[in-house]
Design a protein around this motif. Structure first.
Motif, PDB file in Angstrom:
ATOM      1  N   ASP A 198      -2.040  20.055  -3.113  1.00  0.00           N
ATOM      2  CA  ASP A 198      -2.120  20.698  -4.429  1.00  0.00           C
ATOM      3  C   ASP A 198      -2.009  19.308  -5.481  1.00  0.00           C
ATOM      4  OD1 ASP A 198      -2.664  22.977  -3.787  1.00  0.00           O
ATOM      5  OD2 ASP A 198      -0.332  23.466  -3.989  1.00  0.00           O
ATOM      6  N   GLY A 199      -3.030  19.108  -6.269  1.00  0.00           N
ATOM      7  CA  GLY A 199      -3.063  18.048  -7.476  1.00  0.00           C
ATOM      8  C   GLY A 199      -3.598  16.714  -6.731  1.00  0.00           C
ATOM      9  N   GLY A 200      -4.055  16.649  -5.588  1.00  0.00           N
ATOM     10  CA  GLY A 200      -4.752  15.486  -4.986  1.00  0.00           C
ATOM     11  C   GLY A 200      -3.735  14.340  -4.482  1.00  0.00           C
ATOM     12  N   VAL A 201      -4.285  13.629  -3.624  1.00  0.00           N
ATOM     13  CA  VAL A 201      -3.517  12.266  -3.277  1.00  0.00           C
ATOM     14  C   VAL A 201      -4.597  11.101  -3.082  1.00  0.00           C
ATOM     15  CG1 VAL A 201      -2.497  11.350  -0.972  1.00  0.00           C
ATOM     16  CG2 VAL A 201      -2.122  13.735  -1.571  1.00  0.00           C
ATOM     17  N   PHE A 202      -3.978   9.991  -3.438  1.00  0.00           N
ATOM     18  CA  PHE A 202      -4.826   8.591  -3.391  1.00  0.00           C
ATOM     19  C   PHE A 202      -3.867   7.546  -2.513  1.00  0.00           C
ATOM     20  CE2 PHE A 202      -2.126   8.273  -7.292  1.00  0.00           C
ATOM     21  CZ  PHE A 202      -1.853   7.187  -7.255  1.00  0.00           C
ATOM     22  N   VAL A 203      -4.576   6.702  -2.274  1.00  0.00           N
ATOM     23  CA  VAL A 203      -4.127   5.563  -1.474  1.00  0.00           C
ATOM     24  C   VAL A 203      -4.152   4.282  -2.717  1.00  0.00           C
ATOM     25  CG1 VAL A 203      -4.023   4.024   0.430  1.00  0.00           C
ATOM     26  CG2 VAL A 203      -4.870   6.380   0.700  1.00  0.00           C
ATOM     27  N   ALA A 223      -0.093   6.865 -10.532  1.00  0.00           N
ATOM     28  CA  ALA A 223      -0.538   8.317 -10.730  1.00  0.00           C
ATOM     29  C   ALA A 223      -1.168   8.800 -11.972  1.00  0.00           C
ATOM     30  CB  ALA A 223       0.329   9.183 -10.239  1.00  0.00           C
ATOM     31  N   GLU A 224      -0.412   8.147 -13.013  1.00  0.00           N
ATOM     32  CA  GLU A 224      -0.884   8.305 -14.642  1.00  0.00           C
ATOM     33  C   GLU A 224      -2.254   7.736 -14.695  1.00  0.00           C
ATOM     34  OE1 GLU A 224       1.544   6.883 -17.725  1.00  0.00           O
ATOM     35  OE2 GLU A 224       3.377   7.253 -16.619  1.00  0.00           O
ATOM     36  N   LEU A 225      -2.626   6.653 -14.020  1.00  0.00           N
ATOM     37  CA  LEU A 225      -4.008   5.991 -14.036  1.00  0.00           C
ATOM     38  C   LEU A 225      -4.957   6.925 -13.375  1.00  0.00           C
ATOM     39  CD1 LEU A 225      -5.923   4.049 -14.955  1.00  0.00           C
ATOM     40  CD2 LEU A 225      -5.157   2.500 -13.080  1.00  0.00           C
ATOM     41  N   ALA A 226      -4.508   7.497 -11.962  1.00  0.00           N
ATOM     42  CA  ALA A 226      -5.371   8.131 -11.479  1.00  0.00           C
ATOM     43  C   ALA A 226      -5.646   9.461 -11.964  1.00  0.00           C
ATOM     44  CB  ALA A 226      -4.409   8.423  -9.946  1.00  0.00           C
ATOM     45  N   ARG A 227      -4.838  10.114 -12.736  1.00  0.00           N
ATOM     46  CA  ARG A 227      -4.877  11.282 -13.139  1.00  0.00           C
ATOM     47  C   ARG A 227      -5.942  11.295 -14.498  1.00  0.00           C
ATOM     48  NH1 ARG A 227       0.595  11.850 -12.616  1.00  0.00           N
ATOM     49  NH2 ARG A 227       1.073  11.392 -14.716  1.00  0.00           N
ATOM     50  N   MET A 228      -5.701  10.145 -15.246  1.00  0.00           N
ATOM     51  CA  MET A 228      -6.738   9.815 -16.223  1.00  0.00           C
ATOM     52  C   MET A 228      -8.115   9.741 -15.620  1.00  0.00           C
ATOM     53  SD  MET A 228      -6.931   6.930 -19.087  1.00  0.00           S
ATOM     54  CE  MET A 228      -7.120   5.613 -17.914  1.00  0.00           C
ATOM     55  N   ALA A 229      -8.353   9.119 -14.628  1.00  0.00           N
ATOM     56  CA  ALA A 229      -9.585   8.877 -14.059  1.00  0.00           C
ATOM     57  C   ALA A 229     -10.163  10.409 -13.413  1.00  0.00           C
ATOM     58  CB  ALA A 229      -9.765   8.074 -12.999  1.00  0.00           C
ATOM     59  N   ALA A 268       0.900  -1.242  -0.062  1.00  0.00           N
ATOM     60  CA  ALA A 268       0.077  -0.037   0.116  1.00  0.00           C
ATOM     61  C   ALA A 268       0.799   1.151   0.063  1.00  0.00           C
ATOM     62  CB  ALA A 268      -0.950  -0.002   1.037  1.00  0.00           C
ATOM     63  N   ALA A 269       0.273   2.007  -0.711  1.00  0.00           N
ATOM     64  CA  ALA A 269       1.031   3.477  -0.579  1.00  0.00           C
ATOM     65  C   ALA A 269       0.109   4.766  -0.746  1.00  0.00           C
ATOM     66  CB  ALA A 269       1.970   3.492  -2.016  1.00  0.00           C
ATOM     67  N   VAL A 270       0.648   5.704  -0.231  1.00  0.00           N
ATOM     68  CA  VAL A 270      -0.004   7.093  -0.289  1.00  0.00           C
ATOM     69  C   VAL A 270       0.804   7.899  -1.250  1.00  0.00           C
ATOM     70  CG1 VAL A 270      -0.970   9.340   0.777  1.00  0.00           C
ATOM     71  CG2 VAL A 270      -0.884   7.015   2.171  1.00  0.00           C
ATOM     72  N   VAL A 271       0.080   8.400  -2.314  1.00  0.00           N
ATOM     73  CA  VAL A 271       0.806   8.651  -3.608  1.00  0.00           C
ATOM     74  C   VAL A 271       0.121  10.313  -3.989  1.00  0.00           C
ATOM     75  CG1 VAL A 271       1.410   8.491  -5.953  1.00  0.00           C
ATOM     76  CG2 VAL A 271       1.087   6.638  -4.508  1.00  0.00           C
ATOM     77  N   GLU A 272       0.966  11.087  -4.348  1.00  0.00           N
ATOM     78  CA  GLU A 272       0.353  12.411  -4.931  1.00  0.00           C
ATOM     79  C   GLU A 272       0.135  12.229  -6.226  1.00  0.00           C
ATOM     80  OE1 GLU A 272       1.958  15.219  -7.001  1.00  0.00           O
ATOM     81  OE2 GLU A 272       0.123  16.276  -6.144  1.00  0.00           O
ATOM     82  N   CYS A 273      -1.086  12.752  -6.860  1.00  0.00           N
ATOM     83  CA  CYS A 273      -1.539  12.420  -8.156  1.00  0.00           C
ATOM     84  C   CYS A 273      -0.786  13.188  -9.022  1.00  0.00           C
ATOM     85  CB  CYS A 273      -3.049  12.997  -8.394  1.00  0.00           C
ATOM     86  SG  CYS A 273      -4.134  11.861  -7.267  1.00  0.00           S
TER      87      CYS A 273
END
Length: 135
Positions: A102-107, A50-56, A20-25
């Motif tokens: 800024d830019g968002g974060v996801f797990v 992050a590329e997939l997250a940004r696309m979504a 698991a990781a916390v990632v900046e989008c």
């Protein structure tokens, strides 16, 4: 151990959890990570997810019904809560954190497909994301 890592260890308590990781989008920068990635480093995996997250969150096809223009650029603005990718051996759950980064974060949680419970993972990831807002 950081508060973020504590929350990630909660996610890792799920059956089948592998990492698991916390990632900046916007950049794919890893804020915290636990577990072993299947290939490469946690940093490489984070950039790819992050590329997939940004696309979504950036594309109108995934925008919430309240945003006809689909112009959201932060997870909380897009209506997207999570992204699930299923491979032959794993489930990948990307849960967006509704926070003022800024830019968002996801797990990102990777579960072994044969032993993981996707429904339980989604519930747990929502809880982890909510607690990360205060971390």
């Amino acid at each position: 151990m950081s508060a973020m890592e504590d929350h990630l260890h909660e996610a890792m308590a799920l059956p089948g959890a592998r990492n698991a990781a916390v990632v900046e989008c916007a950049t794919g920068f890893v804020l915290a990570a636990v577990g072993a990635t299947p290939r490469g480093s946690a940093d490489e995996t984070a950039v790819e997810t992050a590329e997939l997250a940004r696309m979504a969150i950036e594309h109108a096809a995934f925008a919430g019904g309240d945003d006809p223009g689909g112009s959201a650029h932060r997870p909380g603005d897009s209506g997207v809560e999570d992204v699930i990718v299923t491979t032959r051996t794993a489930y990948h759950v990307l849960r967006f954190v509704d926070a003022a980064f800024d830019g968002g974060v996801f797990v990102h949680l990777r579960l072994d497909r044969s032993t993981g419970n996707l429904a339980l993972a989604r519930i747990r990831m929502r809880s982890v994301a909510e607690r990360l807002v205060g971390a």
